[in-house]
Design a protein around this motif. Structure first.
Motif, mmCIF file in Angstrom:
data_model
loop_
_atom_site.group_PDB
_atom_site.id
_atom_site.type_symbol
_atom_site.label_atom_id
_atom_site.label_comp_id
_atom_site.label_asym_id
_atom_site.label_seq_id
_atom_site.Cartn_x
_atom_site.Cartn_y
_atom_site.Cartn_z
ATOM 1 N N GLU A 63 0.731 -1.207 -0.558
ATOM 2 C CA GLU A 63 0.237 0.033 -0.076
ATOM 3 C C GLU A 63 0.703 0.617 0.020
ATOM 4 O OE1 GLU A 63 -0.342 -2.615 2.658
ATOM 5 O OE2 GLU A 63 -2.229 -3.351 2.312
ATOM 6 N N GLU A 64 2.129 1.330 0.505
ATOM 7 C CA GLU A 64 2.699 2.133 0.671
ATOM 8 C C GLU A 64 3.420 3.253 -0.556
ATOM 9 O OE1 GLU A 64 4.981 2.635 4.277
ATOM 10 O OE2 GLU A 64 4.918 0.236 4.738
ATOM 11 N N ILE A 65 3.902 1.157 -1.226
ATOM 12 C CA ILE A 65 4.616 1.982 -2.485
ATOM 13 C C ILE A 65 3.255 2.252 -2.968
ATOM 14 C CG2 ILE A 65 5.440 0.072 -4.340
ATOM 15 C CD1 ILE A 65 6.133 -1.645 -2.421
ATOM 16 N N ALA A 66 2.394 1.837 -2.977
ATOM 17 C CA ALA A 66 1.416 1.706 -4.063
ATOM 18 C C ALA A 66 1.466 3.906 -4.465
ATOM 19 C CB ALA A 66 -0.135 1.308 -4.058
ATOM 20 N N ILE A 67 1.056 4.050 -3.073
ATOM 21 C CA ILE A 67 0.481 5.754 -2.874
ATOM 22 C C ILE A 67 1.712 6.197 -3.286
ATOM 23 C CG2 ILE A 67 0.663 6.968 -0.819
ATOM 24 C CD1 ILE A 67 -1.170 5.022 0.624
ATOM 25 N N LYS A 68 2.618 6.166 -2.890
ATOM 26 C CA LYS A 68 4.072 7.453 -3.553
ATOM 27 C C LYS A 68 4.445 6.585 -4.742
ATOM 28 C CE LYS A 68 8.432 6.518 -0.202
ATOM 29 N NZ LYS A 68 6.403 6.142 1.417
ATOM 30 N N ARG A 70 1.890 5.741 -6.806
ATOM 31 C CA ARG A 70 1.062 7.149 -7.217
ATOM 32 C C ARG A 70 0.987 8.395 -7.674
ATOM 33 N NH1 ARG A 70 -0.217 4.287 -10.765
ATOM 34 N NH2 ARG A 70 -1.762 2.780 -10.202
ATOM 35 N N GLN A 71 1.951 9.213 -6.464
ATOM 36 C CA GLN A 71 2.154 10.482 -6.001
ATOM 37 C C GLN A 71 3.622 10.939 -6.960
ATOM 38 O OE1 GLN A 71 2.863 10.244 -1.706
ATOM 39 N NE2 GLN A 71 0.489 10.545 -1.194
ATOM 40 N N ASP A 72 3.907 10.432 -7.242
ATOM 41 C CA ASP A 72 4.898 10.609 -8.352
ATOM 42 C C ASP A 72 4.254 11.031 -10.063
ATOM 43 O OD1 ASP A 72 8.412 11.126 -8.310
ATOM 44 O OD2 ASP A 72 7.238 10.570 -10.405
ATOM 45 N N PRO A 73 4.360 11.953 -10.690
ATOM 46 C CA PRO A 73 4.260 12.031 -12.300
ATOM 47 C C PRO A 73 4.699 11.445 -12.955
ATOM 48 C CG PRO A 73 5.577 13.997 -11.231
ATOM 49 C CD PRO A 73 5.589 12.959 -9.425
ATOM 50 N N SER A 94 -7.705 -2.884 0.676
ATOM 51 C CA SER A 94 -6.580 -1.732 0.621
ATOM 52 C C SER A 94 -5.888 -1.146 -0.345
ATOM 53 C CB SER A 94 -6.215 -2.114 2.338
ATOM 54 O OG SER A 94 -4.707 -2.691 2.354
ATOM 55 N N CYS A 95 -5.357 -2.645 -1.106
ATOM 56 C CA CYS A 95 -5.024 -2.341 -2.193
ATOM 57 C C CYS A 95 -5.410 -1.129 -2.840
ATOM 58 C CB CYS A 95 -4.071 -3.408 -1.797
ATOM 59 S SG CYS A 95 -2.487 -4.388 -1.259
ATOM 60 N N LEU A 96 -6.185 -1.785 -3.109
ATOM 61 C CA LEU A 96 -6.972 -1.071 -4.499
ATOM 62 C C LEU A 96 -7.318 0.201 -4.144
ATOM 63 C CD1 LEU A 96 -9.979 -3.604 -5.676
ATOM 64 C CD2 LEU A 96 -7.894 -2.934 -6.851
ATOM 65 N N ASP A 97 -7.286 0.650 -2.482
ATOM 66 C CA ASP A 97 -7.946 2.100 -2.425
ATOM 67 C C ASP A 97 -6.423 2.623 -2.152
ATOM 68 O OD1 ASP A 97 -10.357 1.710 -1.907
ATOM 69 O OD2 ASP A 97 -10.128 1.195 0.269
ATOM 70 N N ALA A 98 -5.476 2.395 -1.672
ATOM 71 C CA ALA A 98 -3.879 2.252 -1.715
ATOM 72 C C ALA A 98 -3.947 2.894 -3.183
ATOM 73 C CB ALA A 98 -3.097 1.826 -1.554
ATOM 74 N N GLY A 99 -3.991 2.933 -4.478
ATOM 75 C CA GLY A 99 -3.955 2.690 -6.040
ATOM 76 C C GLY A 99 -3.466 1.236 -7.095
ATOM 77 N N PHE A 100 -3.967 0.344 -6.322
ATOM 78 C CA PHE A 100 -3.489 -0.485 -6.849
ATOM 79 C C PHE A 100 -4.840 -0.152 -8.383
ATOM 80 C CE2 PHE A 100 -0.499 -1.863 -3.451
ATOM 81 C CZ PHE A 100 0.335 -2.998 -4.657
ATOM 82 N N LYS A 263 -5.171 13.930 -4.171
ATOM 83 C CA LYS A 263 -4.700 12.747 -4.886
ATOM 84 C C LYS A 263 -5.106 11.925 -5.846
ATOM 85 C CE LYS A 263 -3.578 8.748 -1.970
ATOM 86 N NZ LYS A 263 -4.844 9.706 -0.809
ATOM 87 N N ILE A 264 -6.938 11.819 -5.696
ATOM 88 C CA ILE A 264 -7.574 11.032 -6.685
ATOM 89 C C ILE A 264 -7.768 11.918 -7.795
ATOM 90 C CG2 ILE A 264 -9.340 9.544 -6.819
ATOM 91 C CD1 ILE A 264 -10.406 10.128 -4.047
ATOM 92 N N THR A 265 -8.005 13.367 -8.347
ATOM 93 C CA THR A 265 -8.502 13.462 -8.903
ATOM 94 C C THR A 265 -7.272 14.671 -9.827
ATOM 95 O OG1 THR A 265 -8.707 15.449 -7.303
ATOM 96 C CG2 THR A 265 -11.162 14.016 -8.446
ATOM 97 N N LEU A 266 -6.088 14.819 -9.494
ATOM 98 C CA LEU A 266 -5.529 15.524 -9.832
ATOM 99 C C LEU A 266 -4.723 15.226 -11.136
ATOM 100 C CD1 LEU A 266 -3.427 18.012 -9.450
ATOM 101 C CD2 LEU A 266 -1.746 16.549 -7.960
ATOM 102 N N PRO A 267 -4.003 13.753 -10.963
ATOM 103 C CA PRO A 267 -3.824 13.150 -12.285
ATOM 104 C C PRO A 267 -4.998 12.748 -13.123
ATOM 105 C CG PRO A 267 -3.362 11.486 -10.315
ATOM 106 C CD PRO A 267 -4.486 12.078 -9.826
ATOM 107 N N LEU A 268 -5.983 13.199 -13.308
ATOM 108 C CA LEU A 268 -7.433 13.302 -14.364
ATOM 109 C C LEU A 268 -6.876 14.641 -14.486
ATOM 110 C CD1 LEU A 268 -10.354 11.965 -12.672
ATOM 111 C CD2 LEU A 268 -8.812 10.367 -14.313
#
Ligand SMILES: Nc1ncnc2c1ncn2[C@@H]1O[C@H](COP(=O)(O)OP(=O)(O)OP(=O)(O)O)[C@@H](O)[C@H]1O
Ligand SMILES: [Mg+2]
Length: 383
Positions: A63-68, A70-73, A94-100, A263-268
């Motif tokens: 989850e921490e890996i996914a969050i990191k 997702r936060q990096d362009p 929790s994995c899907l929530d984190a960005g998987f 952080k969900i909508t920023l990439p969009l």
């Protein structure tokens, strides 16, 4: 599919090699990492097209890996597959929530499922960024500026002006979406139920055929969260793939983000063809919009893809277009007049404003704005 690079992150070398062999057989280039930290370094340095990650490593949780990532362009939109021996619903969520993007349990069928999933994600990713349908996001710095009404009405006008194109509207305002009540949709399908579907089912074909059609509006709707409780269940890690699948099956994808910048909508927003920034004429909204715009600029959003709409939602008084431009430092492309109670009336009857009041001067503004936005998005694509 040739020339694609896949990163495998797993502490268990035997498991890593097993998957790597199958991927190499399919002509993928494979890189491997034996820990979470090493995985992050490889992802940012070697820029793989997709990563398969065992979420239960000792140095960093998946989850921490996914969050990191997702936060990096560099890796914000990279497909991420969790390949895990943990089949608990809590861990999957929790994995899907984190960005998987996907979660596959290690089992006898895992390799086949992995292969199918990779092929599908690469198929969807082929229409990412500036390919596929035009992505038009609607955004505001403050609530009540008319973002949802403008989003629905401009989507309607684009569809009316170009009957051959297919238009989808996605409501991503949290915790409660409001496009459904505006267009009169009362079905049970919404973004929460869709993100809850098994990822293999949410294909471009599904969105082409199964999204409810709002007949008089001329678009298909993916409604927003119906209430805060459901909104808490939203599997945010699935949103990017859903947007890509929508882009693969529609010519225009409108997204109402409202003031739900996160952080969900920023990439969009960063990937949108056009960002409609809706402001009302009161000084506090214009100042907040300035703050929002400064932030977006710092995140790499270009002024050329911002389309500012000054909406006189609160009455005749308030700032002029020139005043607003002075504060914002960017031009205002469209100015929507005050429509008194007519707009609320059209909304309450679930009708597009231009259909209900075709002779009203605002209908001409809607029509011109829709044409202008369509032309500008095409011009930006052509650059
Ligand atoms: N130009 C306008 N003239 C008159 N009324 C307007 C105008 N623009 C919006 N409104 C009215 O303002 C109300 C709020 O509009 P809407 O729901 O679209 O705003 P919003 O920015 O999406 O709000 P929220 O923050 O709740 O998401 C609606 O009742 C709409 O009819
Ligand atoms: Mg709204």
């Amino acid at each position: 599919m040739p020339e694609k690079k896949i990163l495998i992150v797993d502490a268990d070398v035997a498991s890593r090699n097993f998957i790597a062999r199958s991927l190499v057989d399919q002509k993928y280039e494979v890189i491997q990492a034996g820990s979470g930290r090493e995985g992050l370094i490889c992802a940012w340095r070697d820029r793989p097209d997709l990563a398969i990650i065992d979420p239960s490593m000792s140095d960093l949780k998946g989850e921490e890996i996914a969050i990191k990532l997702r936060q990096d362009p560099r890796t914000a939109n990279m497909p991420l597959i969790a390949l895990s021996s943990d089949s608990s619903v809590v861990r999957i969520k929790s994995c899907l929530d984190a960005g998987f993007s996907e979660y596959i349990t290690k089992s006898g069928q895992a390799v086949q499922m992995l292969n199918d999933t990779i092929a599908r994600l690469f198929g969807i990713a082929a229409v990412s960024e500036k390919k596929g349908g035009m992505l038009m996001v609607f955004l505001s710095a403050k609530g009540g500026t008319g973002t949802s009404s403008l989003c629905a009405n401009i989507a309607h006008n684009i569809s009316k002006n170009q009957p051959e194109v297919r238009v989808a509207v996605l409501d991503l305002v949290l915790p409660i979406g409001s496009i459904a009540p505006i267009v009169g949709y009362d079905g049970t399908q919404n973004i929460v139920t869709i993100t809850d579907m098994p990822p293999v089912e949410s294909t471009p074909n599904f969105f082409r055929n199964e999204l409810p059609e709002m007949k008089i509006w001329g678009f298909n709707l993916l409604a927003g969260a119906p209430d805060p409780e459901s909104s808490n269940q939203l599997k945010v890690g699935r949103i990017w793939d859903i947007v890509l699948a929508l882009k693969a099956s529609y010519d225009y994808v409108f997204i109402d983000i409202g003031r739900s910048l996160s952080k969900i909508t920023l990439p969009l927003i960063q990937q949108a063809d056009l960002i409609a920034l809706v402001i009302s004429t009161d000084i506090s909204t214009v100042s907040l919009t300035k703050t929002l715009w400064t932030y977006l600029k710092s995140k790499g959003v270009s002024a050329s893809s911002v389309y500012t709409i000054l909406n006189r939602a609160v009455g005749l008084e308030g700032l002029s277009k020139v005043d607003a431009e002075k504060i914002l430092g960017i031009p205002v492309q469209a100015a929507m007049p005050y429509l008194s109670s007519n707009f609320a009336f059209a909304n309450s009857q679930h009708q597009p404003f231009t259909l209900k009041f075709p002779k009203d001067s605002a209908s001409f503004v809607f029509d011109a704005t829709a044409k202008d936005m369509a032309a500008l998005s095409r011009k930006l694509r052509a650059q």
